[in-house]
Design an enzyme around this catalytic site. Structure first.
Site, mmCIF file in Angstrom:
data_model
loop_
_atom_site.group_PDB
_atom_site.id
_atom_site.type_symbol
_atom_site.label_atom_id
_atom_site.label_comp_id
_atom_site.label_asym_id
_atom_site.label_seq_id
_atom_site.Cartn_x
_atom_site.Cartn_y
_atom_site.Cartn_z
ATOM 1 N N CYS A 106 5.421 6.656 -3.041
ATOM 2 C CA CYS A 106 5.354 5.810 -1.839
ATOM 3 C C CYS A 106 6.422 4.720 -1.911
ATOM 4 O O CYS A 106 6.323 3.789 -2.716
ATOM 5 C CB CYS A 106 3.959 5.197 -1.735
ATOM 6 S SG CYS A 106 3.792 3.904 -0.495
ATOM 7 N N CYS A 161 5.309 1.117 -1.248
ATOM 8 C CA CYS A 161 4.539 0.611 -2.391
ATOM 9 C C CYS A 161 5.452 -0.059 -3.404
ATOM 10 O O CYS A 161 5.066 -1.039 -4.063
ATOM 11 C CB CYS A 161 3.777 1.741 -3.070
ATOM 12 S SG CYS A 161 2.523 2.546 -2.045
#
Length: 324
Positions: free
Chosen positions: A79, A82
């Site tokens: 991700c 993230c």
């Protein structure tokens, strides 16, 4: 300042903490028991950011939340957003110096926790206060917005549950300060920091320009692309009369300008699927330049949420169906 990338509101609703009285009693009992057993002493700085799995969730999060608010960062290695949010949350955990603890949960390794919290996309950030779960925000967010959310979370912990945080061992903190220096800042860090500072000051035009400066040299810069989309969104909604915009959108379902404005408000308000669905329907209803205008705005909102969010994938498929 409005949240800029939220599937939830991004701000803790002080009235949303359920069963506050019971939770406060339980928290006080847990603290008393910890004190009786000799717990509750100072912790090293390393205890402010912890990796949590399903096996340790009860002890590391639920029980810990009787002493201090625990912020949970649901993330994954693949991700990209993230990778931006995680280090920021870690830095703030140390800066807040025991006012909250950051628990990091790798969703790939802890699917059950992801399901229990009803997470649809990552990064997603929750908090647990005295055993009570609170959704904070989903997706990337500006530092000022995160600080505001954390301040309100801490206020909830103090005023409604009597949580005053944990004591950090300053001697251990001093030893940590002697660790080797971090790697030199990257070539665009100053420009990206300037953009964040502009957002914090509600200078959206300045933030837009700062992100564009990065993208002019590095068109693939993920952080700048995300930041630009979010800054442009905030700039558009800043002076909107929400009630008037929604009334006009309801009265003129085929009006592209009205639907674009309402979709922006939907997204800023956390109604991601509504924003995407509104624009997909606008594309379906229109042709020529109007259709393309709605399509381009939808793609811009995809950038705000991030390509890894499953709602973006679903909306892309819906868009393809109406286009082809």
């Amino acid at each position: 300042m409005q949240p800029r990338n939220m599937s939830m509101s991004g701000v803790v609703d002080l009235a949303a903490v359920k069963a506050a009285g019971e939770a406060k009693v339980k928290a006080e009992q847990a603290r008393a028991e910890a004190s009786r057993q000799g717990g509750g002493g100072a912790v090293p700085p390393s205890a402010l950011v912890i990796d949590v799995d399903e096996a340790g969730f009860e002890n590391d999060v639920l029980q810990r939340s009787a002493e201090v608010p625990v912020v949970i960062d649901f993330w994954a290695e693949w991700c990209e957003p993230c990778k931006q949010l995680g280090p920021l949350l870690e830095r703030l955990a140390h800066e807040y110096n025991g006012r909250f603890v950051l628990a990091k949960v790798d969703v790939d390794a802890n699917q059950m926790l992801m399901q229990q919290f009803g997470i649809q996309g990552i990064p997603a950030v929750f908090a647990v206060v005295a055993g009570q779960a609170l959704p904070l925000f989903q997706g990337a967010a500006p530092e000022a917005q995160i600080r505001q959310t954390l301040d309100q979370l801490i206020q909830v912990g103090e005023e409604r549950f009597g949580l005053t945080g944990i004591v950090v061992d300053q001697d251990a903190a001093g030893a940590a300060d002697q660790a080797p220096a971090e790697a030199p800042a990257g070539p665009y860090d100053a420009l990206l920091e300037a953009a964040v500072q502009a957002l914090d000051a509600d200078d959206f035009a300045g933030a837009v320009q700062a992100y564009k400066n990065v993208l002019s040299d590095d068109p693939a810069n993920t952080e700048a692309k995300l930041g630009l989309a979010q800054a442009e969104l905030l700039s558009r909604v800043k002076d909107m009369d929400a009630q008037r915009v929604r009334e006009e959108a309801a009265a003129k379902p085929a009006d592209v300008t009205a639907q674009l404005a309402a979709a922006d408000l939907d997204l800023v308000g956390g109604h991601v699927e509504d924003a995407f669905g509104r624009l997909v329907e606008t594309v379906r209803r229109n042709f020529g330049d109007d259709r393309d205008t709605a399509r381009v705005r939808l793609l811009e909102l995809f950038e705000v949420i991030g390509p890894d969010d499953p709602r973006v994938g679903a909306a892309r498929s819906a868009l393809a169906r109406v286009l082809f």
